[in-house]
Motif scaffolding. Structure first.
Motif, PDB file in Angstrom:
ATOM      1  N   PHE A   1       0.826  -1.201   0.000  1.00 22.95           N
ATOM      2  CA  PHE A   1       0.000   0.000   0.000  1.00 22.95           C
ATOM      3  C   PHE A   1       0.866   1.259   0.000  1.00 22.95           C
ATOM      4  CE2 PHE A   1      -2.903  -3.166   1.694  1.00 22.95           C
ATOM      5  CZ  PHE A   1      -4.108  -2.842   1.090  1.00 22.95           C
ATOM      6  N   ASP A   2       1.980   1.212   0.728  1.00 19.71           N
ATOM      7  CA  ASP A   2       2.815   2.407   0.871  1.00 19.71           C
ATOM      8  C   ASP A   2       3.480   2.836  -0.425  1.00 19.71           C
ATOM      9  OD1 ASP A   2       4.410   0.212   0.772  1.00 19.71           O
ATOM     10  OD2 ASP A   2       5.609   0.693   2.547  1.00 19.71           O
ATOM     11  N   ASP A   3       3.615   1.932  -1.399  1.00 20.72           N
ATOM     12  CA  ASP A   3       4.215   2.301  -2.677  1.00 20.72           C
ATOM     13  C   ASP A   3       3.274   2.036  -3.846  1.00 20.72           C
ATOM     14  OD1 ASP A   3       4.236  -0.412  -2.486  1.00 20.72           O
ATOM     15  OD2 ASP A   3       6.301  -0.689  -3.191  1.00 20.72           O
ATOM     16  N   MET A   4       1.981   2.109  -3.574  1.00 18.87           N
ATOM     17  CA  MET A   4       0.982   1.861  -4.617  1.00 18.87           C
ATOM     18  C   MET A   4       1.049   2.934  -5.692  1.00 18.87           C
ATOM     19  SD  MET A   4      -3.127   1.126  -4.164  1.00 18.87           S
ATOM     20  CE  MET A   4      -2.804  -0.188  -2.993  1.00 18.87           C
ATOM     21  N   THR A   5       0.792   2.553  -6.934  1.00 12.58           N
ATOM     22  CA  THR A   5       0.868   3.474  -8.068  1.00 12.58           C
ATOM     23  C   THR A   5      -0.464   3.527  -8.821  1.00 12.58           C
ATOM     24  OG1 THR A   5       1.588   1.773  -9.644  1.00 12.58           O
ATOM     25  CG2 THR A   5       3.313   2.890  -8.337  1.00 12.58           C
ATOM     26  N   PHE A   6      -0.543   4.455  -9.762  1.00 16.77           N
ATOM     27  CA  PHE A   6      -1.713   4.554 -10.635  1.00 16.77           C
ATOM     28  C   PHE A   6      -1.948   3.233 -11.366  1.00 16.77           C
ATOM     29  CE2 PHE A   6      -3.703   8.756 -11.568  1.00 16.77           C
ATOM     30  CZ  PHE A   6      -3.162   9.444 -10.492  1.00 16.77           C
ATOM     31  N   ASP A   7      -0.843   2.646 -11.852  1.00 17.37           N
ATOM     32  CA  ASP A   7      -0.959   1.404 -12.615  1.00 17.37           C
ATOM     33  C   ASP A   7      -1.517   0.277 -11.765  1.00 17.37           C
ATOM     34  OD1 ASP A   7      -0.024   2.583 -14.898  1.00 17.37           O
ATOM     35  OD2 ASP A   7       2.054   1.943 -14.629  1.00 17.37           O
ATOM     36  N   ASP A   8      -1.156   0.252 -10.484  1.00 18.59           N
ATOM     37  CA  ASP A   8      -1.679  -0.784  -9.588  1.00 18.59           C
ATOM     38  C   ASP A   8      -3.193  -0.681  -9.464  1.00 18.59           C
ATOM     39  OD1 ASP A   8       0.837  -1.859  -9.007  1.00 18.59           O
ATOM     40  OD2 ASP A   8       1.182  -0.413  -7.412  1.00 18.59           O
ATOM     41  N   VAL A   9      -3.678   0.547  -9.288  1.00 20.77           N
ATOM     42  CA  VAL A   9      -5.123   0.743  -9.130  1.00 20.77           C
ATOM     43  C   VAL A   9      -5.852   0.451 -10.439  1.00 20.77           C
ATOM     44  CG1 VAL A   9      -6.943   2.394  -8.548  1.00 20.77           C
ATOM     45  CG2 VAL A   9      -4.772   2.454  -7.310  1.00 20.77           C
ATOM     46  N   ASN A  10      -5.295   0.906 -11.557  1.00 23.61           N
ATOM     47  CA  ASN A  10      -5.929   0.641 -12.853  1.00 23.61           C
ATOM     48  C   ASN A  10      -5.928  -0.846 -13.187  1.00 23.61           C
ATOM     49  OD1 ASN A  10      -6.832   3.189 -13.803  1.00 23.61           O
ATOM     50  ND2 ASN A  10      -4.715   3.784 -14.204  1.00 23.61           N
ATOM     51  N   GLU A  11      -4.882  -1.550 -12.760  1.00 20.96           N
ATOM     52  CA  GLU A  11      -4.847  -3.001 -12.955  1.00 20.96           C
ATOM     53  C   GLU A  11      -5.969  -3.660 -12.161  1.00 20.96           C
ATOM     54  OE1 GLU A  11      -1.701  -6.748 -12.514  1.00 20.96           O
ATOM     55  OE2 GLU A  11      -1.381  -4.897 -11.394  1.00 20.96           O
ATOM     56  N   LEU A  12      -6.203  -3.155 -10.964  1.00 18.87           N
ATOM     57  CA  LEU A  12      -7.297  -3.664 -10.144  1.00 18.87           C
ATOM     58  C   LEU A  12      -8.644  -3.419 -10.829  1.00 18.87           C
ATOM     59  CD1 LEU A  12      -8.600  -4.714  -7.511  1.00 18.87           C
ATOM     60  CD2 LEU A  12      -8.386  -2.397  -6.595  1.00 18.87           C
ATOM     61  N   LEU A  13      -8.842  -2.223 -11.375  1.00 21.96           N
ATOM     62  CA  LEU A  13     -10.099  -1.905 -12.057  1.00 21.96           C
ATOM     63  C   LEU A  13     -10.286  -2.786 -13.287  1.00 21.96           C
ATOM     64  CD1 LEU A  13     -10.093   2.002 -11.840  1.00 21.96           C
ATOM     65  CD2 LEU A  13     -11.147   0.352 -10.298  1.00 21.96           C
ATOM     66  N   ASP A  14      -9.191  -3.058 -14.008  1.00 22.16           N
ATOM     67  CA  ASP A  14      -9.278  -3.938 -15.175  1.00 22.16           C
ATOM     68  C   ASP A  14      -9.685  -5.348 -14.765  1.00 22.16           C
ATOM     69  OD1 ASP A  14      -8.519  -1.905 -16.886  1.00 22.16           O
ATOM     70  OD2 ASP A  14      -6.384  -2.405 -16.802  1.00 22.16           O
ATOM     71  N   ALA A  15      -9.256  -5.765 -13.579  1.00 20.01           N
ATOM     72  CA  ALA A  15      -9.543  -7.129 -13.116  1.00 20.01           C
ATOM     73  C   ALA A  15     -11.040  -7.371 -12.951  1.00 20.01           C
ATOM     74  CB  ALA A  15      -8.823  -7.394 -11.796  1.00 20.01           C
ATOM     75  N   HIS A  16     -11.798  -6.310 -12.680  1.00 18.43           N
ATOM     76  CA  HIS A  16     -13.247  -6.465 -12.519  1.00 18.43           C
ATOM     77  C   HIS A  16     -13.926  -6.905 -13.810  1.00 18.43           C
ATOM     78  CE1 HIS A  16     -13.467  -4.907  -8.447  1.00 18.43           C
ATOM     79  NE2 HIS A  16     -12.755  -3.854  -8.788  1.00 18.43           N
ATOM     80  N   PHE A  17     -13.294  -6.648 -14.939  1.00 16.62           N
ATOM     81  CA  PHE A  17     -13.893  -6.981 -16.230  1.00 16.62           C
ATOM     82  C   PHE A  17     -13.561  -8.403 -16.676  1.00 16.62           C
ATOM     83  CE2 PHE A  17     -13.601  -2.376 -16.156  1.00 16.62           C
ATOM     84  CZ  PHE A  17     -14.824  -1.982 -16.651  1.00 16.62           C
ATOM     85  N   LYS A  18     -12.677  -9.090 -15.927  1.00 15.45           N
ATOM     86  CA  LYS A  18     -12.285 -10.447 -16.314  1.00 15.45           C
ATOM     87  C   LYS A  18     -13.289 -11.446 -15.770  1.00 15.45           C
ATOM     88  CE  LYS A  18      -7.353  -9.291 -16.328  1.00 15.45           C
ATOM     89  NZ  LYS A  18      -6.029  -9.549 -15.707  1.00 15.45           N
ATOM     90  N   PRO A  19     -13.791 -12.343 -16.619  1.00 17.11           N
ATOM     91  CA  PRO A  19     -14.770 -13.328 -16.143  1.00 17.11           C
ATOM     92  C   PRO A  19     -14.117 -14.416 -15.296  1.00 17.11           C
ATOM     93  CG  PRO A  19     -14.203 -13.763 -18.436  1.00 17.11           C
ATOM     94  CD  PRO A  19     -13.517 -12.467 -18.058  1.00 17.11           C
ATOM     95  N   LEU A  20     -14.902 -15.033 -14.440  1.00 18.81           N
ATOM     96  CA  LEU A  20     -14.417 -16.153 -13.652  1.00 18.81           C
ATOM     97  C   LEU A  20     -14.368 -17.415 -14.510  1.00 18.81           C
ATOM     98  CD1 LEU A  20     -16.429 -15.640 -10.329  1.00 18.81           C
ATOM     99  CD2 LEU A  20     -13.975 -15.292 -10.649  1.00 18.81           C
ATOM    100  N   SER A  21     -13.432 -18.286 -14.182  1.00 18.23           N
ATOM    101  CA  SER A  21     -13.342 -19.564 -14.887  1.00 18.23           C
ATOM    102  C   SER A  21     -14.442 -20.493 -14.383  1.00 18.23           C
ATOM    103  CB  SER A  21     -11.974 -20.206 -14.653  1.00 18.23           C
ATOM    104  OG  SER A  21     -11.826 -20.554 -13.283  1.00 18.23           O
ATOM    105  N   ASP A  22     -14.654 -21.604 -15.084  1.00 21.01           N
ATOM    106  CA  ASP A  22     -15.657 -22.575 -14.652  1.00 21.01           C
ATOM    107  C   ASP A  22     -15.316 -23.113 -13.264  1.00 21.01           C
ATOM    108  OD1 ASP A  22     -16.983 -22.233 -17.015  1.00 21.01           O
ATOM    109  OD2 ASP A  22     -16.083 -23.979 -18.004  1.00 21.01           O
TER     110      ASP A  22
END
Length: 384
Positions: A321-342
């Protein structure tokens, strides 16, 4: 002569740097700026332009609809207990056995009108009676509660949301604004949207295939902005808990972060969604009603929310958390769009079943004349 050739002619010292991007970078870029299915020269784009110029304008003119009476609904997946991958929370969880909390998903049914008003969201969870809601009246929750084991939209749930949430919320909104019940609800043609929705005074309009990423307002930035606001609120909630507790433990806090905490942050994030931003997201569908709201575009609000999320993370001062970046947060937001596997869906369904077994079905509404209440009344009458 192109502007680049002119620049080279006037300034020979200019260096041309060849830019190359990996496929992964390009895919993330498309998702981040909602370009996943955009093809400006394709048939879908042509059909969308024709729909906006002809069909939609004709519907609005014929029905005499105003921005306050034109609604759009779309659903979104939210991994409500996920943090950036470099944080100690995610690293520790990767080592844990059983179903991973960061894969626990809810579906939010988001709906707003062209004037920028967002109604109470529908929330679909994997369990009907989770531990965190034991003995609580679900009618008093900030979100409209629904459930199925995979936490995804189904026709029966869409119909439930339409009649029990949408209609009630819209009636109240129209009454407050002195408008009659004459609205139009725009839906995409997803499999979970039934074709037989109907209510007096409500026109259902299904958008043509492949138009979701092109003209649908909720999908033109509202969903991504909301996820950024939710992430910011989740971190703010953690920082506030730390400020109030001298013995604050991030691991203990995250262990106690339940679906009720999620709903609170969902409500706060939606309250922070400015109506000007929702209005701007109607630009491609109905540009005539969009105001020049400088500073409220989806891109600007998203950037501001991510920036604040990074600042809040640094205040926690713990690993990842102490060295979190913009890219880290945007990567997290992108992860919401990935579907779950079976396999993930099977695990989530199993965990939902286990949670139900731990929490036997209870009365949904404690406010009626239930058998328990009747027995209490008879006992008190006898004592009297």
């Amino acid at each position: 002569m192109t502007s680049l050739n002119l620049e080279l002619l006037l300034n020979p010292s200019v260096r041309i740097v060849k830019f190359t991007a990996s496929k992964g970078w390009f895919e993330k870029f498309k998702k981040r700026f909602n370009l996943a299915s955009v093809n400006l020269h394709g048939e879908a784009a042509s059909a969308a332009k024709k729909y906006v110029a002809d069909t939609f304008k004709a519907i609005i003119k014929e029905g005499g609809y105003q921005p306050e009476t034109v609604f759009n609904m779309d659903e979104m997946a939210l991994f409500w207990k996920r943090m950036p991958s470099r944080t100690f929370i995610m690293k520790d969880e990767a080592k844990a056995l059983g179903f991973k909390a960061h894969k626990d998903r809810i579906t939010l049914v988001m709906c707003g009108n062209a004037a920028g008003f967002m109604i109470k969201p529908g929330l679909i969870y994997k369990s009907k009676n989770p531990r965190a809601l034991k003995n609580k009246n679900k009618n008093l929750l900030p979100d409209y509660w629904m459930h199925n084991p995979k936490a995804w939209i189904m026709k029966c749930l869409t119909s439930d949301w339409f009649h029990q949430c949408f209609i009630l919320e819209v009636k109240i909104y129209l009454a407050v604004n002195g408008l009659e019940i004459k609205v139009i609800l725009l839906l995409d043609n997803a499999g979970g949207h039934p074709l037989d929705l109907s209510y007096q005074g409500v026109k259902i309009e299904f958008l043509l295939p492949n138009m979701m990423s092109l003209i649908q307002p909720i999908n033109q930035g509202v969903i991504r902005v909301f996820k950024a606001l939710y992430t910011r609120k989740s971190l703010q909630h953690m920082v506030e808990a730390m400020d109030m507790d001298d013995d604050f433990s991030p691991k203990e806090y995250w262990r106690k972060y339940m679906i009720t905490s999620c709903m609170v942050n969902v409500q706060k994030a939606l309250n922070n969604m400015k109506k000007e931003t929702v209005n701007v997201c109607c630009k491609k569908l109905w540009p005539e009603v969009v105001h020049n709201n400088k500073g409220f575009s989806a891109e600007e609000i998203h950037h501001s929310a991510v920036d604040q999320a990074v600042r809040l993370a640094k205040l926690l001062g713990v690993e990842g958390f102490d060295d979190m970046t913009f890219d880290d947060v945007n990567e997290l937001l992108d992860a919401h769009f990935k579907p779950l596997s079976d396999e993930d869906l099977a695990e989530m369904t199993k965990s939902a079943s286990e949670e139900e077994q731990e929490n036997p079905a209870q009365e949904e509404d404690d406010s009626g004349l239930t058998l328990k209440h009747l027995a209490t009344i008879l006992r008190m009458a006898k004592d009297l």
